[in-house]
Motif scaffolding. Structure first.
Motif, PDB file in Angstrom:
ATOM      1  N   TRP A   1      31.304  45.631  30.815  1.00 54.35           N
ATOM      2  CA  TRP A   1      30.226  46.647  30.846  1.00 54.35           C
ATOM      3  C   TRP A   1      29.869  47.013  32.283  1.00 54.35           C
ATOM      4  O   TRP A   1      29.592  48.156  32.601  1.00 54.35           O
ATOM      5  N   GLU A   2      29.859  45.991  33.135  1.00 56.24           N
ATOM      6  CA  GLU A   2      29.504  46.238  34.538  1.00 56.24           C
ATOM      7  C   GLU A   2      30.572  47.037  35.274  1.00 56.24           C
ATOM      8  O   GLU A   2      30.257  47.773  36.207  1.00 56.24           O
TER       9      GLU A   2
ATOM     10  N   TRP B   1      43.538  42.491  33.654  1.00 58.75           N
ATOM     11  CA  TRP B   1      42.587  42.340  34.752  1.00 58.75           C
ATOM     12  C   TRP B   1      43.256  42.585  36.093  1.00 58.75           C
ATOM     13  O   TRP B   1      44.396  42.152  36.313  1.00 58.75           O
ATOM     14  N   LEU B   2      42.520  43.235  36.954  1.00 52.70           N
ATOM     15  CA  LEU B   2      42.832  43.171  38.374  1.00 52.70           C
ATOM     16  C   LEU B   2      42.169  41.889  38.849  1.00 52.70           C
ATOM     17  O   LEU B   2      40.956  41.712  38.663  1.00 52.70           O
ATOM     18  N   VAL B   3      42.961  40.982  39.382  1.00 50.75           N
ATOM     19  CA  VAL B   3      42.421  39.691  39.806  1.00 50.75           C
ATOM     20  C   VAL B   3      42.671  39.482  41.295  1.00 50.75           C
ATOM     21  O   VAL B   3      43.555  40.114  41.884  1.00 50.75           O
TER      22      VAL B   3
ATOM     23  N   LEU C   1      38.343  43.468  37.983  1.00 58.40           N
ATOM     24  CA  LEU C   1      38.184  44.639  37.116  1.00 58.40           C
ATOM     25  C   LEU C   1      38.963  44.380  35.823  1.00 58.40           C
ATOM     26  O   LEU C   1      40.140  44.043  35.871  1.00 58.40           O
ATOM     27  N   GLY C   2      38.278  44.541  34.681  1.00 63.72           N
ATOM     28  CA  GLY C   2      38.947  44.264  33.413  1.00 63.72           C
ATOM     29  C   GLY C   2      38.909  45.444  32.474  1.00 63.72           C
ATOM     30  O   GLY C   2      37.948  46.222  32.458  1.00 63.72           O
TER      31      GLY C   2
ATOM     32  N   ALA D   1      33.594  46.627  41.094  1.00 60.48           N
ATOM     33  CA  ALA D   1      34.799  45.870  41.435  1.00 60.48           C
ATOM     34  C   ALA D   1      34.767  45.433  42.897  1.00 60.48           C
ATOM     35  O   ALA D   1      35.120  44.301  43.226  1.00 60.48           O
ATOM     36  N   GLU D   2      34.315  46.342  43.754  1.00 58.57           N
ATOM     37  CA  GLU D   2      34.249  46.021  45.187  1.00 58.57           C
ATOM     38  C   GLU D   2      33.326  44.835  45.452  1.00 58.57           C
ATOM     39  O   GLU D   2      33.591  44.002  46.317  1.00 58.57           O
TER      40      GLU D   2
END
Lengths: 231, 217
Positions: A114-115, A164-166, A193-194, A226-227
């Motif tokens: 959600w975020e 996900w970006l991990v 970021l998912g 994400a940042e």
């Protein structure tokens, strides 16, 4: 309400418990347990705010029903595991682990999700900047090339899961990883970021055309969130 | 470099024949889109595999395994699933159409209701996408019934295993109608289980159960 969500770090907000007492913070990774109850976080935008990328009907069901079920189930199994611990019943504790992972993971994943979404009027879809943008460009060449690879990862999820970006906590580099079902991003990797690839995340609007959902969701990705997770 | 090409088996009933328990919209998407996609991807993977075999390219062959398992599993599971459903008005949808099977169900679980409860619990316990199956397991001269759940599109193809009937627990199988209320889907699907097919599979061999897959080549 969005400020509360965004002010906290990803991990803390994912674990945010509503208990009135202070002694409720606990580590992630399931090694310790929040004694207070987990609660459904408010969305930082209206259900219809992500249209036309994600319909209001999907957002409402996804948040109020699916996410809430993970929250209530997580609380139930947390209590059961606490009871098993009190009784020193090791087999019961072990038997409850997959349920804790699944429902706790569902709570953590959706909270982060959600975020990392935002209406276009609130910056959704605006490309990343700063250190994260640089890390993505260094690894993938461009944001477009990254998104193409990310969408291929999403399309390759067999069954339910997430992409996900991990960030690798050991090397600091970024990468794309997929996780089955509600397995949360814990351990060596930090979630940046998912995107939810469960069918309930898109089916009412896109049915079997999931590639269209994967394409459209980038219009409402909140790169600012994400940042903040990127270190 | 020829590889078999599988085709979508026609449904043995109309898309709306399972209403109100499964909507026509779900059935049409599920059959003409989802099942078709598994077949399309399976055929593509098998073609690539045949080329890799011809070229003695073993790494490509190995890398194709998971995709073949997933998409072949999707084709096998859905083919069996359509056959083990029937319109609620049909006599096949009554458990009286499966006298021998029901006898062993009672011997195993006590009565039909206890079996249905156990099956329902198994279905609702699936985390993520998957299937629940009633399976006949043959070991030597003995046979027993068991309920198994499988993840994603893993098919029931173990040694001595004959799938009797399966229920698809992927969200695409119920979401347009039941949304997050999967317990209601699991309850209602009993109205459209094809017990005649179940009896045939129970009395038959594994080869019999999978016969329709050969027919779809």
């Amino acid at each position: 309400m969005n400020s509360t969500l965004l002010r906290t770090t990803a991990l803390r907000s994912a674990l945010r418990a509503s208990a009135p007492t202070a002694a409720t913070r606990a580590g992630l990774a399931g090694t310790t347990f929040v004694r207070g109850k987990a609660t459904l976080p408010d969305l930082p935008y209206d259900y219809g705010a992500l249209e036309p990328s994600i319909s209001g009907a999907i957002m409402e069901l996804h948040h109020k029903n699916h996410h809430n079920t993970y929250v209530t189930s997580f609380n139930t199994f947390s209590e059961q595991i606490a009871e098993a611990k009190a009784k020193e019943d090791i087999t019961a504790q072990i038997a409850l682990q997959p349920l804790l992972n699944f429902h706790g993971g569902g709570h953590v994943n959706h909270t982060l999700f959600w975020e990392n979404l935002a209406p276009t009027a609130q910056g959704g879809g605006e490309p990343p900047s700063g250190a994260l943008a640089k890390a993505i460009n260094d690894s993938y060449g461009s944001l477009d090339a990254f998104q193409t690879k990310f969408n291929a990862a999403l399309a390759g999820v067999q069954g339910s899961g997430w992409a996900w970006l991990v960030q690798d906590t050991q090397t600091g580099s970024v990468g794309i990883k997929t996780y089955a079902n509600q397995d949360p991003v814990v351990g060596q990797f930090r979630p940046i970021l998912g995107i939810d690839a469960w069918e309930h995340a898109y089916y009412l609007q896109y049915q079997n055309r999931k590639a269209e959902y994967f394409k459209a969701i980038w219009n409402v990705i909140n790169w600012k969130a994400a940042e903040k997770r990127f270190q | 470099m020829s590889a078999p090409t599988y085709t979508l088996p026609p449904l043995p009933y109309a898309y709306d024949a399972l209403e109100p328990h499964i909507s026509a919209q779900i059935m049409e998407l599920h059959h003409s889109k989802h099942h078709q996609t598994y077949i399309t991807n399976l055929n593509a993977a098998l073609k690539t595999q045949a080329e890799a075999v011809h070229a003695s390219d073993i790494t490509t062959q190995v890398s194709l395994q998971q995709g073949i398992r997933f998409n072949a599993g999707g084709h096998i599971n859905h083919s069996l699933f359509w056959q083990n459903l029937a319109p609620a008005s049909s006599g096949d949808a009554k458990s009286s159409a499966a006298p021998q099977l029901v006898k062993q169900i009672k011997a195993t679980w006590g009565d039909e209701d206890k079996f249905r409860d156990a099956f329902k619990t198994a279905l609702l316990g699936i985390q993520g996408s998957g299937w629940g199956w009633l399976v006949k397991v043959e070991t030597g001269n003995e046979q027993r019934l068991t309920i198994v759940t499988t993840k994603d599109q893993d098919p029931v193809v173990g040694k001595g295993e004959v799938p009797i009937f399966g229920v698809d627990m992927w969200e695409h199988a119920y979401y347009l109608q039941y949304l997050n209320g999967k317990a209601a889907y699991v309850e209602n699907i009993w109205n459209v289980i094809n017990w005649k097919t179940a009896e045939d599979r129970y009395l038959g061999t594994r080869a019999d159960a999978f016969k329709l897959l050969k027919a779809s080549i």
